[in-house]
Design an enzyme around this catalytic site. Sequence first.
Site, mmCIF file in Angstrom:
data_model
loop_
_atom_site.group_PDB
_atom_site.id
_atom_site.type_symbol
_atom_site.label_atom_id
_atom_site.label_comp_id
_atom_site.label_asym_id
_atom_site.label_seq_id
_atom_site.Cartn_x
_atom_site.Cartn_y
_atom_site.Cartn_z
ATOM 1 N N GLU A 43 0.808 -1.220 0.000
ATOM 2 C CA GLU A 43 0.000 0.000 0.000
ATOM 3 C C GLU A 43 0.842 1.271 0.000
ATOM 4 O O GLU A 43 0.501 2.233 -0.680
ATOM 5 C CB GLU A 43 -0.943 0.016 1.214
ATOM 6 C CG GLU A 43 -2.047 -1.020 1.146
ATOM 7 C CD GLU A 43 -3.083 -0.724 0.071
ATOM 8 O OE1 GLU A 43 -3.341 0.454 -0.232
ATOM 9 O OE2 GLU A 43 -3.648 -1.691 -0.477
ATOM 10 N N ASP A 53 -6.671 8.215 0.462
ATOM 11 C CA ASP A 53 -6.050 7.163 1.276
ATOM 12 C C ASP A 53 -4.844 7.767 1.980
ATOM 13 O O ASP A 53 -4.056 8.486 1.361
ATOM 14 C CB ASP A 53 -5.593 5.999 0.404
ATOM 15 C CG ASP A 53 -6.728 5.381 -0.394
ATOM 16 O OD1 ASP A 53 -7.861 5.380 0.112
ATOM 17 O OD2 ASP A 53 -6.478 4.914 -1.511
#
Length: 96
Positions: A32, A50
């Site tokens: 990620e 995010d």
Amino acid sequence: MITAAALFIMLIHEYHLPAHVAAKMMCIAYEESKFDTKAINTFNSNGTTDIGLYQINSVWHNKCNNLTDVHSNIKCALMIYNKQGITAWSTYKKCV
């Protein structure tokens, strides 16, 4: 930034995760954010953002605060993991 070794130690000793779960969570963090605790992604097609180590989506921001802080991000990620499992992250297939 956090190192893989430091994250693994934190997940096991501070958050009391079994080694196999800690390994999956380390993989997710790498996939990620490449372990970048300050990573921010604003390019989601649905307009969300995010943030941090586990790239916590802004839909969780009402339950999670200060997501560029490594401990806050980990706590939120573990809450999400406990609710949705590893599939909460689109990168999970690289981590099984």
